[in-house]
Design an enzyme around this catalytic site. Structure first.
Site, PDB file in Angstrom:
ATOM      1  N   ARG A  48      -7.929 -13.424  -2.305  1.00 44.31           N
ATOM      2  CA  ARG A  48      -6.642 -14.057  -2.795  1.00 44.31           C
ATOM      3  C   ARG A  48      -5.968 -14.595  -1.651  1.00 44.31           C
ATOM      4  O   ARG A  48      -5.877 -13.920  -0.295  1.00 44.31           O
ATOM      5  CB  ARG A  48      -6.068 -12.918  -3.480  1.00 44.31           C
ATOM      6  CG  ARG A  48      -5.570 -11.600  -2.898  1.00 44.31           C
ATOM      7  CD  ARG A  48      -4.196 -11.696  -2.118  1.00 44.31           C
ATOM      8  NE  ARG A  48      -3.833 -10.659  -1.376  1.00 44.31           N
ATOM      9  CZ  ARG A  48      -3.764 -10.479  -0.039  1.00 44.31           C
ATOM     10  NH1 ARG A  48      -4.628 -11.388   0.671  1.00 44.31           N
ATOM     11  NH2 ARG A  48      -3.335  -9.660   0.509  1.00 44.31           N
ATOM     12  N   ILE A  90       0.562  -1.421   0.044  1.00 39.93           N
ATOM     13  CA  ILE A  90       0.142   0.159   0.105  1.00 39.93           C
ATOM     14  C   ILE A  90       1.009   1.230  -0.150  1.00 39.93           C
ATOM     15  O   ILE A  90       0.763   2.266  -0.731  1.00 39.93           O
ATOM     16  CB  ILE A  90      -0.934   0.175   1.251  1.00 39.93           C
ATOM     17  CG1 ILE A  90      -1.710  -1.324   1.159  1.00 39.93           C
ATOM     18  CG2 ILE A  90      -1.608   1.064   1.170  1.00 39.93           C
ATOM     19  CD1 ILE A  90      -2.617  -1.359   0.007  1.00 39.93           C
ATOM     20  N   SER A 145     -10.331  -1.647   5.082  1.00 42.36           N
ATOM     21  CA  SER A 145      -9.665  -2.527   4.082  1.00 42.36           C
ATOM     22  C   SER A 145     -10.100  -2.734   2.692  1.00 42.36           C
ATOM     23  O   SER A 145     -11.174  -2.157   2.460  1.00 42.36           O
ATOM     24  CB  SER A 145      -9.611  -3.903   4.891  1.00 42.36           C
ATOM     25  OG  SER A 145     -10.928  -4.675   4.700  1.00 42.36           O
ATOM     26  N   CYS A 146      -9.552  -3.378   2.086  1.00 48.70           N
ATOM     27  CA  CYS A 146      -9.974  -3.548   0.564  1.00 48.70           C
ATOM     28  C   CYS A 146     -11.194  -4.157   0.529  1.00 48.70           C
ATOM     29  O   CYS A 146     -11.937  -3.890  -0.298  1.00 48.70           O
ATOM     30  CB  CYS A 146      -8.789  -4.364  -0.191  1.00 48.70           C
ATOM     31  SG  CYS A 146      -8.221  -5.856   0.640  1.00 48.70           S
ATOM     32  N   ASN A 147     -11.377  -5.364   1.250  1.00 42.87           N
ATOM     33  CA  ASN A 147     -12.792  -6.109   1.220  1.00 42.87           C
ATOM     34  C   ASN A 147     -13.960  -5.141   1.661  1.00 42.87           C
ATOM     35  O   ASN A 147     -15.005  -4.673   0.929  1.00 42.87           O
ATOM     36  CB  ASN A 147     -12.523  -7.065   2.122  1.00 42.87           C
ATOM     37  CG  ASN A 147     -12.080  -8.545   1.276  1.00 42.87           C
ATOM     38  OD1 ASN A 147     -12.290  -8.613   0.270  1.00 42.87           O
ATOM     39  ND2 ASN A 147     -11.230  -9.129   1.962  1.00 42.87           N
ATOM     40  N   HIS A 191      -9.552 -10.115  -4.826  1.00 41.28           N
ATOM     41  CA  HIS A 191     -10.577 -10.986  -4.232  1.00 41.28           C
ATOM     42  C   HIS A 191     -11.762 -10.960  -4.920  1.00 41.28           C
ATOM     43  O   HIS A 191     -12.182 -10.285  -6.059  1.00 41.28           O
ATOM     44  CB  HIS A 191     -10.884 -10.017  -2.840  1.00 41.28           C
ATOM     45  CG  HIS A 191      -9.957  -9.654  -2.116  1.00 41.28           C
ATOM     46  ND1 HIS A 191      -9.108 -10.859  -1.726  1.00 41.28           N
ATOM     47  CD2 HIS A 191      -9.691  -8.576  -1.366  1.00 41.28           C
ATOM     48  CE1 HIS A 191      -8.238 -10.296  -0.614  1.00 41.28           C
ATOM     49  NE2 HIS A 191      -8.524  -8.973  -0.574  1.00 41.28           N
ATOM     50  N   GLY A 232     -18.417  -7.936   7.519  1.00 36.79           N
ATOM     51  CA  GLY A 232     -19.623  -7.549   7.889  1.00 36.79           C
ATOM     52  C   GLY A 232     -19.612  -6.343   8.845  1.00 36.79           C
ATOM     53  O   GLY A 232     -19.717  -5.237   8.517  1.00 36.79           O
ATOM     54  N   GLY A 249      -6.013  -2.712   8.432  1.00 36.98           N
ATOM     55  CA  GLY A 249      -5.385  -3.583   9.387  1.00 36.98           C
ATOM     56  C   GLY A 249      -5.548  -3.538  10.863  1.00 36.98           C
ATOM     57  O   GLY A 249      -5.670  -4.225  11.795  1.00 36.98           O
ATOM     58  N   ASP A 297      10.908   3.247   5.967  1.00 31.02           N
ATOM     59  CA  ASP A 297      10.796   1.908   6.173  1.00 31.02           C
ATOM     60  C   ASP A 297      12.002   1.365   6.750  1.00 31.02           C
ATOM     61  O   ASP A 297      12.852   1.881   7.292  1.00 31.02           O
ATOM     62  CB  ASP A 297      10.821   1.168   4.552  1.00 31.02           C
ATOM     63  CG  ASP A 297       9.820  -0.073   4.659  1.00 31.02           C
ATOM     64  OD1 ASP A 297       8.898  -0.082   4.280  1.00 31.02           O
ATOM     65  OD2 ASP A 297      10.688  -0.895   5.180  1.00 31.02           O
ATOM     66  N   ASN A 341      -7.072  -5.979  -4.545  1.00 35.03           N
ATOM     67  CA  ASN A 341      -6.819  -5.637  -3.172  1.00 35.03           C
ATOM     68  C   ASN A 341      -5.688  -4.699  -2.886  1.00 35.03           C
ATOM     69  O   ASN A 341      -5.183  -4.209  -1.939  1.00 35.03           O
ATOM     70  CB  ASN A 341      -6.745  -6.812  -2.393  1.00 35.03           C
ATOM     71  CG  ASN A 341      -5.613  -7.959  -2.817  1.00 35.03           C
ATOM     72  OD1 ASN A 341      -5.766  -8.227  -3.884  1.00 35.03           O
ATOM     73  ND2 ASN A 341      -4.385  -7.879  -2.096  1.00 35.03           N
TER      74      ASN A 341
END
Lengths: 349, 349, 349, 349
Positions: free
Chosen positions: D169, D14, D140-142, D221, D196, D111, D35, D302
């Site tokens: 994935r 990301i 998140s992506c989902n 996904h 959900g 996350g 990083d 994702n």
């Protein structure tokens, strides 16, 4: 100076990349691409490419799908000095006579046999022998990589005999919902495999035997070589010979590039179009020399590696660059080819 | 005659197969298996095996899970003449002293180093040198296959030098939801890989170099060999040497066995327990000889190939069979080992 | 009492399993299997099965391959009371008339449409309606699992509406070197998918819609259901209904069975032939009830689940067992079917 | 007007995409990325990005690897108005206090739990509620995809209840040589899965239950939904609601986009950086309406879908765009986001 007018027949894995590369060449003009598909593969290109239909039937189908082809292959040939044939294996050879009749030079791909054109091409190995010819065949991705790497060692007088195991990707990503392999490996049904003799169409003197198999992955081939050298040599001699050769780039386990997918991600990170890698990626820290033997491993991005060779073949057939060095410099500069993906460029070679 | 009392410490991929094989031996008794797991892997075995806990903690956990271990490893050792240690790599070496103290002979697996026991074992190569020893190490699946195949050619005086590429399965099926690789290959980070020197612990004279990588599949390794012979030989000479050797079985592309998964399905069709293949499966029609070179490919069922070797190691350490031929005949008959999966058995060798 | 003489036409994934199951039935005799293949798939069976050729051409090819077929399909039909047709989709329907002419009853598989025979079969749902018929169709693996599980809840008066997502395995292991999918998923091109209407050929009253896709794995389908219940119910009510139904076995995440491959390995550990699982494996601890909704997930071993149904269909057509319970008891006992793979069997149901 | 000074802590999947996107924003300046890695992932970026070390240890390691970090996270925070934290799950929450102390606003990723910041963000759903806040969490992506698609139908007054199956994935391509799954599926160990409730942190009123599993593929996904509508509706009503919503793009089976890999290749063909797709790709021709139920399937890239949300979150926290529409227009224009990948753009919405 008038630009070379290039047509591309077959807009698939290779054809679309060749078309993009032609766009980048200062001395070439893309006059059109022809295909028979009408789906997303063509629709996504229709706005930015002069589109032709390979056949009259395809022209009708394209029109029905809302596409507006500028004509058929005949019209494309009229506008072209040279055609790049990237149609499937069983189609390409049949096109040869048509190109001849139309007086258009033609570059074929490695799916065709050497006999189709009587000449097989890898820029750094035999550019000059293609100068002014009407046709040539750019050899396959595997063979191109072999000629680059073994040719480098052979040219340095180091190579006596090469025995390779080639683990090929099973299928390309775009078609991996069709015809792939799952959770298995599939050895070629004969040893030696055809890549050895194929490389000898470009470098006749090589003593090499290849064994091939398909692995359960979709991107990049992976070659493992055992090399009998002409004499005891140091590891540096072998590395120097590879480093001096064009279109080979070193990668290193010690940089964390430890698997095929690492290198593929690196190409994405480097901003490469489609994530392409035109270079052969040799693992520098896996190059091992023991006495008069060397062992090495490299990765071949099969979707793209022949693209620069195809561009050079265009210049060779049309005689618009007098030698390999001249053509390759233009090609490599426009594509942004590198000799090392992470280290600063060395002094020019 | 009293049966050899065999204990198995570690009920994993190898341990469960060794336990099953011990059951089949007329001269052995399985006195128990010990492990630390409490889940389906143990529950599915609890009804048919004398179960022990490797540690007191595991004993408590097993009891809590409704299992009824008969004791801990100490009790298992008391009942055993010999223990087969199939615990994970970092655990096994630490058990050695314990087995010594308990006065129990011990067979280790290929995850341990040769130095752990000072002896490495492949039945057909060096059974006799293990006679009466306290410990040995059955070498790994890859190494076992190398010793069988190259040892056969070496024994026939045909082998001068071997260079191999080993494409390993990435992980075992039972744990393929953990730690697998996806859509890639992972070359070993050094050339040569460790399998060459490992084979030399059994056959010190072999001149061999191996290159290894992991492939994206879960079952069976696949080895590709380039062999320098001692002289020009015919293909039949090479085939005969392989045919004469034990625990090698021929398969053929011409029979439709064209990929790793074909052979795996054949084992299921043959009714093999767990679909196991204890033999090295050499593709007969891929054995190629050119002058003084041979090329061949075979498939190694890594989950099971060391099981017969382990059974023979039990007899060697306990001195209950005087030579390899005697032990191997019992082992091979009880397992149903074959020299060809499809052709009628040849006359006995 | 004379045994039912059973012939099998088509020795593939289903055919070979049906043949093995017929062998185990006390009231059946396997009079032969017919196929057109001549390779390892047949060679491995030739020694233990009465072999026939599906066609005269195949008979010649088999002889040329050293096999000794006892005749063609005609001769097999002469010896059979009933034929199990497990030939490929486009072949089977064409055989129907031939079986009729020969006066042989016939069981087809789920690749055929309901219209082919006018009757679709799942033992626990409609055995009695097949009694004495000349033909029936055992529904597909997916549909069989749906009828077993949803039928259990429907029979308990609990099910009002079912909406399912079916992730199918992409291809079978034996053929995973051909036609698989790699690193992708492939949704069915229409919603609803055909499995819903197909289940309604057996249980016409069900209100169900299915969405299907192929996943990148080779073994077992995986179904995810959202169920509208007829009323608010407790989780125990749902579990009891499932537990009371035949040919459903519970598995549990808490036992470490956390992924498709775990269950597959368990079947190998249980000594199942070919690792087969004839039961639908429902994750007990994933059965979730919220008010008047239930959610559940199960695993379908597509290679084997229809085998017991096929055996029962033989008895139904031949009228040799008067009801489902009688036939299913014999079938389930001979196969060793279970209602829980790890827990001790409950009191008989 | 002074540009927003943006720092990125964590240069992974990301982080690297957010950094690239910040570059494209006319109102933002990338002041640095921090990083702890020193390998190819950082080396490939070092020439074109202001590099910082997340820790003093990392600073030393970077220097040792020949990299020249401009300082540590402390120095990066000094130069930043806002920090995007894309560090791994266990690291991010611990950074919150540090950002607060430095007086720097912060955007976290999905996350982290909702509780970490007390606010969860999807631009089109609740941009305004984040205006001027110190922190937020881009879900998140989902969850982002769920909020976009279900939010569109909910906003149109069509959605009563949603039940979804999410096949995720297994791992990202760059790390698919570590920790992937092979030839299996792995269901989440609980139903409902967490997505959900996570979507309800943004759209509290939604009645939705999700079931999740990992599939054996590495990219995108794939969600399958059964939707209870508030009333009987036509398919066009559902399509119109989706078409009117931002950041959803239609794809079609009828265009040959028949599997996850087709869409992924299309992104490469469209010249997307890294092949990214920021839109949710809904299969238009799979949208099915039956009475008061709708069924649909879409694909979630994702690796990239949360990038535009993160850019918008920067504007929301800094108050530099007054509403979602203003911010999203800039973001979407700079990225080149589309509502249909193949059809000409509709009139502006």
């Amino acid at each position: 100076m008038r630009k070379i007018r290039v047509g591309v027949n077959g807009y698939g894995v290779i054809g679309k990349r060749v078309a993009d590369a032609v766009f980048l060449q200062p001395d070439m003009e893309l006059v059109g691409v022809a295909d028979i598909a009408t789906d997303w593969r063509i629709q996504s290109a229709a706005n930015r490419l002069p589109l032709f239909a390979s056949t009259p039937d395809a022209q009708a189908a394209m029109a029905a799908a809302g596409l507006r082809p500028l004509g058929t292959l005949d019209e494309l040939l009229e506008r072209s000095d040279i055609i790049i044939d990237t149609t499937p294996k069983h189609v390409a050879a049949g096109n040869l006579e048509r190109y001849r009749t139309a007086g258009v030079k033609a570059v074929f791909q490695g799916g065709e046999s050497h006999a189709t054109t009587g000449h097989s091409f890898v820029a750094q190995a035999n550019y000059e022998s293609a100068l002014g010819r009407d046709t040539t065949r750019v050899v396959s991705c595997n063979t191109t990589s072999i000629v680059r790497v073994l040719g480098a060692l052979d040219g340095a007088g180091l190579l006596r005999r090469a025995r390779g195991v080639l683990i090929r990707r099973a299928t390309d990503p775009w078609e991996s919902h069709l015809g792939g392999i799952m959770n298995t490996m599939v050895p070629e049904p004969t040893i030696p495999s055809h890549q050895g003799p194929d490389a000898q169409t470009v470098l006749p003197g090589l003593d090499l035997v290849t064994i091939a198999a398909k692995g359960a992955h979709t991107q990049t081939h992976n070659h493992y070589w055992t090399l009998q050298l002409t004499r005891e040599a140091s590891r540096d001699e072998v590395l120097d010979a590879l480093r001096a050769a064009p279109r080979i780039a070193f990668i290193r386990m010690s940089d964390g590039l430890v698997a095929l997918n690492s290198t593929i991600e690196l190409m994405r990170d480097l901003g490469r179009p489609r994530g392409d890698m035109w270079e052969v990626a040799v693992w520098e820290d896996l190059v091992t020399v023991q006495g008069d033997e060397a062992f090495l491993t490299y990765q071949v991005y099969n979707e793209a590696i022949v693209v620069p060779e195809t561009i050079d073949a265009i210049r060779a057939l049309t005689g618009t660059a007098p030698d390999a060095a001249t053509s390759m410099k233009i090609t490599d500069d426009t594509l942004g080819m590198r000799s090392d993906f992470l280290r600063p460029a060395e002094s020019p070679r």
